[in-house]
Design a protein around this motif. Sequence first.
Motif, PDB file in Angstrom:
ATOM      1  N   MET A 608       0.850  -1.190   0.000  1.00  0.00           N
ATOM      2  CA  MET A 608       0.000   0.000   0.000  1.00  0.00           C
ATOM      3  C   MET A 608       0.886   1.241   0.000  1.00  0.00           C
ATOM      4  SD  MET A 608      -3.072   1.060   2.604  1.00  0.00           S
ATOM      5  CE  MET A 608      -4.154  -0.182   1.971  1.00  0.00           C
ATOM      6  N   MET A 609       0.685   2.088  -0.993  1.00  0.00           N
ATOM      7  CA  MET A 609       1.390   3.361  -1.076  1.00  0.00           C
ATOM      8  C   MET A 609       0.401   4.472  -0.705  1.00  0.00           C
ATOM      9  SD  MET A 609       2.856   5.414  -4.409  1.00  0.00           S
ATOM     10  CE  MET A 609       4.125   4.249  -4.835  1.00  0.00           C
ATOM     11  N   THR A 610       0.659   5.134   0.414  1.00  0.00           N
ATOM     12  CA  THR A 610      -0.180   6.249   0.854  1.00  0.00           C
ATOM     13  C   THR A 610       0.508   7.550   0.464  1.00  0.00           C
ATOM     14  OG1 THR A 610      -0.903   4.917   2.723  1.00  0.00           O
ATOM     15  CG2 THR A 610      -1.401   7.265   2.800  1.00  0.00           C
ATOM     16  N   VAL A 611      -0.144   8.350  -0.369  1.00  0.00           N
ATOM     17  CA  VAL A 611       0.430   9.587  -0.894  1.00  0.00           C
ATOM     18  C   VAL A 611      -0.392  10.769  -0.385  1.00  0.00           C
ATOM     19  CG1 VAL A 611       1.037  10.870  -2.968  1.00  0.00           C
ATOM     20  CG2 VAL A 611       1.205   8.366  -2.959  1.00  0.00           C
ATOM     21  N   SER A 612       0.326  11.739   0.142  1.00  0.00           N
ATOM     22  CA  SER A 612      -0.316  12.980   0.590  1.00  0.00           C
ATOM     23  C   SER A 612       0.356  14.154  -0.124  1.00  0.00           C
ATOM     24  CB  SER A 612      -0.177  13.136   2.108  1.00  0.00           C
ATOM     25  OG  SER A 612      -0.609  14.418   2.509  1.00  0.00           O
ATOM     26  N   PHE A 613      -0.460  15.020  -0.665  1.00  0.00           N
ATOM     27  CA  PHE A 613       0.125  16.223  -1.273  1.00  0.00           C
ATOM     28  C   PHE A 613      -0.582  17.457  -0.707  1.00  0.00           C
ATOM     29  CE2 PHE A 613      -2.768  14.168  -4.298  1.00  0.00           C
ATOM     30  CZ  PHE A 613      -3.788  15.104  -4.412  1.00  0.00           C
ATOM     31  N   LYS A 614       0.231  18.469  -0.398  1.00  0.00           N
ATOM     32  CA  LYS A 614      -0.283  19.732   0.138  1.00  0.00           C
ATOM     33  C   LYS A 614      -0.057  20.827  -0.899  1.00  0.00           C
ATOM     34  CE  LYS A 614       0.439  20.829   4.359  1.00  0.00           C
ATOM     35  NZ  LYS A 614       1.109  21.190   5.636  1.00  0.00           N
ATOM     36  N   LEU A 615      -1.134  21.539  -1.204  1.00  0.00           N
ATOM     37  CA  LEU A 615      -1.056  22.632  -2.158  1.00  0.00           C
ATOM     38  C   LEU A 615      -0.964  23.961  -1.412  1.00  0.00           C
ATOM     39  CD1 LEU A 615      -3.825  21.398  -4.628  1.00  0.00           C
ATOM     40  CD2 LEU A 615      -1.388  20.915  -4.680  1.00  0.00           C
ATOM     41  N   ASP A 616      -0.529  24.960  -2.120  1.00  0.00           N
ATOM     42  CA  ASP A 616      -0.426  26.307  -1.536  1.00  0.00           C
ATOM     43  C   ASP A 616      -1.810  26.755  -1.061  1.00  0.00           C
ATOM     44  OD1 ASP A 616       0.030  28.937  -0.904  1.00  0.00           O
ATOM     45  OD2 ASP A 616       1.376  29.276  -2.599  1.00  0.00           O
ATOM     46  N   ASP A 617      -1.868  27.315   0.175  1.00  0.00           N
ATOM     47  CA  ASP A 617      -3.157  27.729   0.748  1.00  0.00           C
ATOM     48  C   ASP A 617      -3.866  28.740  -0.123  1.00  0.00           C
ATOM     49  OD1 ASP A 617      -2.747  26.043   2.834  1.00  0.00           O
ATOM     50  OD2 ASP A 617      -1.906  27.576   4.160  1.00  0.00           O
ATOM     51  N   ALA A 618      -3.085  29.533  -0.871  1.00  0.00           N
ATOM     52  CA  ALA A 618      -3.720  30.563  -1.708  1.00  0.00           C
ATOM     53  C   ALA A 618      -4.556  29.953  -2.818  1.00  0.00           C
ATOM     54  CB  ALA A 618      -2.647  31.473  -2.304  1.00  0.00           C
ATOM     55  N   LEU A 619      -4.256  28.665  -3.157  1.00  0.00           N
ATOM     56  CA  LEU A 619      -4.988  28.027  -4.249  1.00  0.00           C
ATOM     57  C   LEU A 619      -6.469  27.880  -3.911  1.00  0.00           C
ATOM     58  CD1 LEU A 619      -4.994  26.442  -6.965  1.00  0.00           C
ATOM     59  CD2 LEU A 619      -4.559  24.384  -5.623  1.00  0.00           C
TER      60      LEU A 619
END
Length: 839
Positions: A608-619
Motif C-alpha cells: 500500500m502506497m499512501t500519498v499525501s500532497f499539500k497545495l499552496d493555501d492561496a490556491l
Amino acid sequence: MRILLRKIGLYLLILIILNFFTLSFANGYMFSFFLEAFGKREIYLECMSSGGGYKDVIEIVSNGIDDRDEEWCLARIDANNQFLFSVALRDLGIKDVNGFEAMHTSAAGDIYLSVINSNETNTLYVVKNGREEAKRIFSTSANSGEKIVSIAEKNQECSFLVKSKEKIKAYKINLEAKNAIHIADFDRTTFAPGDDIFFVLPDGSTMRRVGKELYYSDKLFVKTGENSNVTNVWEADRGALYLDVSDGSIWAKFLGNSNPSKYESVMKGAPGITHIEVDLKGDIWVIDDNEELLHYYGNTFERLTDKVVRPKHISIIISVAFELLLMLITLLIWYTIAETLKMHYSLVIRWGVFMVVAFTIIYKVTCYQLYYVTETSFAEAVFEYLNLTNYANPTTKELRKIRSDFNRIEFERDENNSICYEDDGGKQLIETLEYGSDYVKSVKEAFEHDGVYNSYYFRNGKNYYISALKTSNNKVRIISVREYIDSSDAMAIYRHFTRIFLSLMILLWIASVVVLSRIAMRTINISRRTRGLMYETEPINDNEGDEISSIHDALNSVGVEIREAMHELDEHRKCYEKFMPKNVVELLGVKEAFEINRKSCSKHRLIMMTVSFKLDDALYTSEVQEIYAKLNNVVERASRILDEHEGTVLDFRYDGFVALFRESNSRAVVAAIKIAQEFQKDEDVVVHIVLDSDMVCSGIIGNDTKMQALAISNSYKIGAKLLSFLDRAEAGIVCTEVIHTLTNEYENRYIGKVKTADSETRVYEIISADLPEIKSKKLLTEKIFMDAVYSFYSGDYKSAKGEFLQVVRENAHDGIAKYYLYLADEYEDDGKKRVSYIE
C-alpha cells in the motif's frame, strides 16, 4: 408414381456411375466384390522360415487391380497352422526393401530377416516376438558383393554367414547389444569346385560340403551319391536335413545314426517350387508356382494359403460397409442435384464454372504425372534395357533407377546337357533358382532360339518380362524385369495425396452446393430472422432473381446496425472503466466491470502506497476551475507513473490517494521515487509518501443507487501516523521494515519505529528521491544520524540533542534531524517524558 420412379431411376444411375469410377479409383468395391470376397487372394508369398514351433511367411499385399499399392508384410501361423497376425514391414521400421536373402524364426519367436536394400546392400534385422519394432543387427557395405545368408540357431543363440566371392565370414548375434560378433573367417580361394559352407552354429560348428560329402565341423556327416546335388541344408536338434535337387528328395541325418532317412520326393506334390523350408521337427514347408503355401507331413501336403489371407467374411463385411457408404454418398449427390434444379441459373453457372476449372487443372496435372511420365519412362526402359543387342551398356545402377525388381544371369549348358549358372558358391543347376517353373521353361526355350528371345513368367503375383540373348551354342544371357508402373516412394506419396485432395474437392463441392441450396430454399425464413434481430432491417426482396445477393444486402444492413450497437456498448464500457479501472476489476476477482456487485470482494497481501500532497493555501481561494485544474494536474502526473509501474488507485481525495501494488513488486519503490522526483521542483506542491505491506481486503460498499470500491487494511493507520510525522518533519518517502527488503539498490536510513496493532516495525527513509546535494549530505552524516536516533529512543536526550545538532549543522535541509532536535530539546527540559515510537 412416375415422379417416384424417376427419382429412384436417378438414384440408381448415380450409384452405378459411382461404382464404375471406384472400380479403378478405390480398389473396385462393388464390381470386384465377388472376386475379392469369394476367390481372389490378397497376398503373394515370397519366402518363409520356421523354428521354435512357429512358421512365418513374408507377404506381398496387392489389391489385384494394379501394383502401385503393394506393401511387404509379415504373417505368422502357429503350430496348429492357424493364422495369428499380419503386420506391415513399414510399421516395423523396415522401409528399404528390394527382396530377401534369408529368414529365420528363433525358439523364442524372434524373427531374423536378411533384407536386400535398393543400393544392393544387405541388412539383418531382428523383430522381437514378430511384432515389435525391428532392430538392425548388421549391414553389408556398398559394392562389396556380400550377402547375409544361412541364419542358424543352437541353444537359443543365433549365427549367420556373410558370403562374397572371396570370403565367407561367420558372425554370432548379440541380441542385448543389438550387434553381431565375428567368430570365424573362411577363404573361398582354398575351396575346391563345388565346396561350400551351408551354416555355422554359434558354438563354431560348421556344416560344409566337400565334393559329394557333408561335414559336421571336422567329422564326416554324410556321403551323398555320385549323381546327387545338395543345395539346401537345415540345422535340426540332433543333426541336419538336406535337399537333393537331383530327384527333389529331402534327407534327414541325425548325429549318432549312420544311415540317412529319405522323405518322399516333394517335387511330386509341389511342382515348380519357389521356396522350401524344413523345420526342427522335420516338417517340410513349400511355396509353389501358384503362390500356395503347402505343409508336408505324413506323406501328404496341406494347403495353408487361406490361413494367411484375409478371411472371406472380413472381405464381405468391408465390401458391404463400403457399398453402404457409397449409397449414402449417392443419396447426398441425388439430393444435391434435385436441389440444384430448384436454384437460380446465376448461382449454378458461377459455382459450376469454378468447379469445372478446378477439376480440369487437377485432372491435367494428375494425368500428366501419373500416366504420361510413368508410362513413358516404363516404355523407354523396356525398349532400351531389355534389348540385349546393347547388353553391355546398362549398369546395375541404371537398371535400379527404372525397375526395383530385376535379375541378370548368364546360363551355360555343360557336357551333361544340364543348364548351369555361376553363383558365389560355384556352378549351380538352374533348378536351384527359386524363380518357379515358368522361368526355367523360358531359359530352356532360349537355348533353342538364335539371337534375341522374349518371353515372360509369373512370380509373386507379378508378370516379369524375359529377354534372352544366345551368345554361343552353349551360352545364354537373360535379363528379367518386373512389369509395373514406377512405384517409387515419391510417386506413391504424390498419388496418395492426389487422391485425398480429389476426395476433399468432391466432398467440398457436395457440401457447399447443399448448403447454398438450403439457403436458397429458406430465403423467407432468413428474412424473418434478420428482421427479428434488428427491427429496422429491411425485408429481403428478390427483385433481381438472385436470392444470394438479396440475402447479402439484408445481412449487410444487419451488420451495420450490429457494429453501431457494439460501438455504443464499447463507449459504455470505456465510460464505466473511468470510474472502475480494469486493475480494480481484476483485484476483485471478476472478468468484467458489469459483473461487480455488493458481494464482490477479495483478500490479498498487497503493498500500500499512501500519498499525501499539500497545495499552496492561496490556491483554495482561487476560482473553482483553477482549483480543479491544479488538482487534476497533480493527479494526472502521479497516475501516469502509477500506470507505468502497475499500481492501482481505488479513489482520489483532495489531499492525496492510496495506491495498491502486488506483493514483492519492487515497482512500488520505483514509482514512489519517481513521484517524489516529479514534484521536487514545484514550489506550490509538497508530496509525502508512505510504503507498507499487509493483508488488504478489497470490496464494494454502498446501496443499489450508489456503490464504490473500498480497501480495508491496518496499513491505513500506519500510513496516517507516518504521514503526520512526515508533515511535521518535512520529509519525502518512508517505508516499513517489510518494504525495506525491496530497497537494497536504493539509499535509505533508519529513522525509528512505529507501533502497530499488536507489534512494532522499523521505519526507514528512502533518500534516493532527494536532490543530489541533499542526498549526499544525508549519506555523509548517516552514522551520526543513526547514533542520534538510538540515543533519542533510549531516553538519552542530551546526547541525542548534541548529535542531531551536529547533523543539522552539516545539512540544514535534513528535516527529520531538525524535527528530532526540536523534540530532544523539549524532552530534555521536561526531564521525565520518554518515547519509544514515532508519534
